[in-house]
Design a protein around this motif. Structure first.
Motif, mmCIF file in Angstrom:
data_model
loop_
_atom_site.group_PDB
_atom_site.id
_atom_site.type_symbol
_atom_site.label_atom_id
_atom_site.label_comp_id
_atom_site.label_asym_id
_atom_site.label_seq_id
_atom_site.Cartn_x
_atom_site.Cartn_y
_atom_site.Cartn_z
ATOM 1 N N TYR A 147 1.058 -1.617 -0.123
ATOM 2 C CA TYR A 147 0.132 0.272 -0.070
ATOM 3 C C TYR A 147 1.056 1.218 0.093
ATOM 4 C CZ TYR A 147 -3.599 3.185 0.723
ATOM 5 O OH TYR A 147 -4.588 4.273 1.658
ATOM 6 N N ALA A 150 2.232 1.802 -3.517
ATOM 7 C CA ALA A 150 1.729 2.188 -4.843
ATOM 8 C C ALA A 150 1.352 3.616 -4.574
ATOM 9 C CB ALA A 150 -0.266 1.509 -4.449
ATOM 10 N N GLN A 155 -4.063 3.770 -4.829
ATOM 11 C CA GLN A 155 -4.142 3.542 -3.655
ATOM 12 C C GLN A 155 -5.443 4.488 -3.331
ATOM 13 O OE1 GLN A 155 -1.887 6.345 -1.440
ATOM 14 N NE2 GLN A 155 0.363 5.100 -1.374
ATOM 15 N N ARG A 159 -7.302 0.462 -0.790
ATOM 16 C CA ARG A 159 -7.723 1.536 0.701
ATOM 17 C C ARG A 159 -8.160 0.761 1.202
ATOM 18 N NH1 ARG A 159 -9.124 6.148 -0.562
ATOM 19 N NH2 ARG A 159 -6.647 6.960 -0.583
ATOM 20 N N ILE A 218 -2.458 -2.860 -8.986
ATOM 21 C CA ILE A 218 -1.710 -1.019 -8.810
ATOM 22 C C ILE A 218 -0.283 -1.830 -9.700
ATOM 23 C CG2 ILE A 218 -2.679 -1.904 -6.247
ATOM 24 C CD1 ILE A 218 0.046 -1.917 -5.392
ATOM 25 N N ARG A 278 -1.621 8.183 4.560
ATOM 26 C CA ARG A 278 -0.376 8.936 3.877
ATOM 27 C C ARG A 278 0.259 10.244 4.793
ATOM 28 N NH1 ARG A 278 -1.123 11.283 -1.644
ATOM 29 N NH2 ARG A 278 0.957 11.432 -1.988
#
Length: 698
Positions: A147, A150, A155, A159, A218, A278
């Motif tokens: 994750y 990505a 993302q 998610r 991804i 993030r």
């Protein structure tokens, strides 16, 4: 009672994951979607077996490993691990997790086949707890790396499943750790196991949340840089859990109290936040790079990635302008950005927008103030917009007049000049990341060096575009060279006709009118021949103060025919222009407006533009143009939306206006019409009487 709670808890989980599987049926599925359905089905089967057989049954152990293996296979497919270019670091983690799951699966089969005593079976359960701890910890490392690496557009799609897997394996890690230290038959372990199904049922909707559209597979944006730190974090987590379990075991606290539950909830919440946010990961990355590494960047990796992004080719590759923005955004983890370049009229324009989170600034506002481009070219400084807004920027940065449409945009974070041979060829405006940090000397050095490389690539691309335009014009000249001979013959025939008419026409008035008409035609054809000649003089020859009303009236009269064209505004205004070139440019725009609108009148409006300028706006209510056509094709030669059109009018109009020191801009919307605006330097003509605002039908 506890068995009944466990049964219905896991039954609810089985129904929830079966519903996720049914919800995905009927859609067009790729391999990653199919694996997601299979993993949800395996989870539903495991929940039914766990509810019926209980926590220590080998069947529960076996189907739990099938469930974990299905989810690990999904992550492997999503990350593109089967490709040759997949990074090696995660493959090792995949192998370690698969080994732990495989050993746990073999242990469950062994317990099912071989009859064991109670002591032997307790040893099997103890070993199983160790393998579950290893598998859950390794799986969390996989979720974090996949994750975290990505790309931003990927993302959003993953998610939900990633957060669900974080909660699932986080709960398993806590349960296995307590089972190892407290024993598989301890009361807190039994209670946590009974509530595990209910917890899984609440996480099931997360696996259905896969973004608006697109595959779960991804595209990884960069190699795994912090894998060792992730493993260190997991190991630290296990150490904390060990200390907590030992402290609770030798204390008087009861597991019936709220404190242990609060500790577990807090640990799971912190882990989920670090994996899914993030902003949190950006903060952690900044702090780690600042305190644990000598340099913020791995320059070799950054440079290889930057040049690979710029040089990417192939039919599926994005345009160079977008790749330039993405390359800079990847350096400092920006979510998107803009690229500004100067068009052929030397006016700043948006050349590319990549994931820009705000509306694009209007093209006409990029002209304000006009010395921004020159000031940035002279200084070559990288501007940090937050520093300018908060007032702690350097005096040199504050002296650069940034346009208000960029300075006032909160999403604008940094401005990077692209300078090639001391000439500014473009400007990159980067959007602010979720975790904003001040830029330091390493950022400036890397961005400045990358800017030189990007400027070289952009300058080469612009030169190739200019060469392509020249080649198209060469083809245009060759195409029309074949008709020059026929035009000369036509001029000769008309000249002979005029001479014969002078000698033989009986009606003097008719003769005079015919002679004048023929002479006018001959004059226009000779002018056309002169313009087509290789060494013809420049189209714009003399720029001086000219009254606009007679020029515009002549241009409209030559194009109007049977259509209505309104001339509005202040007819007393004058401007610095070449009368012949301005009349021709306005004529092109009026003709385009007439062709684009079927019955609605075309409007030509004169107005004072402010700041010593005069504006001439040509408006229609026709079909309009979309943004892509305006940006990429409108002012390109031989690009036209009209059937049989040459696509020369708009290109020639802008060239003529630019040669006079003016500017031509366009505002259009499909289905609502188009407005071309000519901006020229204003001038005053003494002795010219002021007239009333002009409103007449030309």
């Amino acid at each position: 009672m506890q068995d009944l709670i466990a049964f219905w808890s896991y039954a609810l989980a089985a129904v929830a994951f079966a519903s996720v599987r049914l919800w995905r049926i009927g859609r067009r599925l790729d391999r990653s979607d199919q694996l997601l359905i299979g993993a949800c089905f395996a989870t539903a089967i495991w929940a039914m077996v766990a509810g019926v057989c209980g926590r220590t049954d080998p069947m529960t152990m076996t189907f739990g490993n099938v469930r974990n293996l299905a989810w690990v296979m999904l992550i492997y497919e999503m990350s593109g691990g089967a490709r040759r270019d997949a990074f090696v670091g995660l493959r090792l983690v995949f192998g370690a997790v698969a080994l732990a799951i495989g050993l746990h699966f073999a242990l469950g089969l062994f317990a099912m086949i071989v009859h064991l005593s109670k002591a032997e079976f307790d040893n099997v359960l103890l070993t199983a707890s160790i393998l579950r701890i290893s598998a859950s910890a390794g799986a969390l490392v996989l979720v974090h790396n996949v994750y975290g690496q990505a790309a931003p557009e990927s993302q959003a799609r993953i998610r939900g499943p990633m957060l669900g897997l974080t909660c699932m394996w986080g709960y398993d890690l806590n349960l296995a750790t307590l089972s190892y230290f407290e024993g598989p038959n301890a009361l807190p372990v039994a209670e946590l196991f009974n509530l595990r199904g209910l917890f899984m049922a609440f996480t099931a909707p997360l696996f259905a949340w896969t973004g608006a559209s697109g595959s779960l597979k991804i595209k990884l944006s960069r190699a795994a840089t912090f894998q060792s730190l992730s493993l260190l974090g997991i190991a630290s987590y296990l150490a904390v859990m060990t200390l907590l379990a030992g402290a609770l075991r030798h204390s008087r606290l009861s597991w019936d109290s709220a404190l242990p539950a609060a500790l577990f909830a807090g640990l799971i919440l912190v882990t989920s936040l670090l994996l899914a946010s993030r902003k949190a990961r950006g903060w952690l990355k900044v702090k780690v790079a600042k305190h644990l590494f000598e340099h913020r960047y791995d320059y070799r990796t950054e440079w290889l990635r930057f040049t690979e992004t710029l040089g990417r080719a192939g039919p599926e590759a994005a345009p160079l302008t977008e790749r330039i923005v993405k390359a800079f955004a990847d350096v400092i983890d920006a979510p998107g950005g803009l690229l500004l370049i100067r068009d052929s009229a030397r006016s700043p324009a948006i050349a590319a927008s990549w994931n820009w989170p705000a509306p694009n600034p209007p093209a006409n506002r990029l002209q304000e103030p006009g010395d921004f481009w020159n000031a940035l070219e002279k200084s070559g400084r990288i501007l940090e917009m937050q520093a300018l807004r908060d007032g702690w920027a350097s005096a040199a940065d504050k002296a650069i007049p940034v346009p208000a449409c960029i300075a006032d945009e909160e999403q604008a974070w940094g401005i990077i000049p692209l300078i090639h041979h001391e000439r500014l060829v473009g400007i990159v405006v980067l959007a602010a990341p979720e975790y904003k940090r001040p830029l330091d000397w390493e950022d400036f050095d890397l961005l400045r060096t990358a800017g030189n490389q990007a400027a070289s690539s952009l300058a080469e691309a612009l030169s190739q575009d200019a060469l392509a335009d020249a080649q198209r014009f060469d083809e245009f000249n060759r195409r029309f060279a074949f008709i020059l001979h026929d035009v000369k013959n036509l001029v000769s025939q008309l000249s002979l006709l005029s001479r014969n008419a002078e000698r033989h026409a009986d009606n003097p008035e008719f003769r005079a009118d015919m002679v004048a008409t023929l002479k006018g035609s001959v004059g226009k054809m000779n002018e056309l021949l002169a313009r087509l000649a290789p060494h013809s003089p420049a189209r714009v020859q003399r720029v001086q103060a000219e009254p606009l009303r007679p020029i515009l009236t002549g241009a409209i009269a030559a194009r109007r025919r049977d259509r209505e064209v309104l001339l509005l505004g202040d007819g007393s205004l004058t401007a610095l222009a070449d009368a012949s070139a301005l009349e021709q440019a306005v004529g092109h725009l009026v003709q385009n407006a007439l062709d684009a609108s079927s019955s609605a009148p075309v409007t030509v409006r004169i107005s004072g533009g402010g700041g010593g300028t005069v504006s001439i706006a040509v408006s229609d209510k026709g079909v309009g143009m979309d943004g892509d056509f305006i940006r990429n094709r409108l002012f390109q030669p031989f690009a036209s939306t009209k059937s049989g059109g040459f696509g020369i009018g708009a290109f020639e109009a802008r060239s003529l206006i630019a040669a006079m020191g003016g500017r031509l801009s366009v505002d259009s919307c499909p289905g609502q019409g188009t407005t071309f605006t000519i901006t020229l330097p204003a001038t005053e003509q003494p002795g010219l009487p002021a007239s009333e605002p002009l409103r007449k039908r030309a």
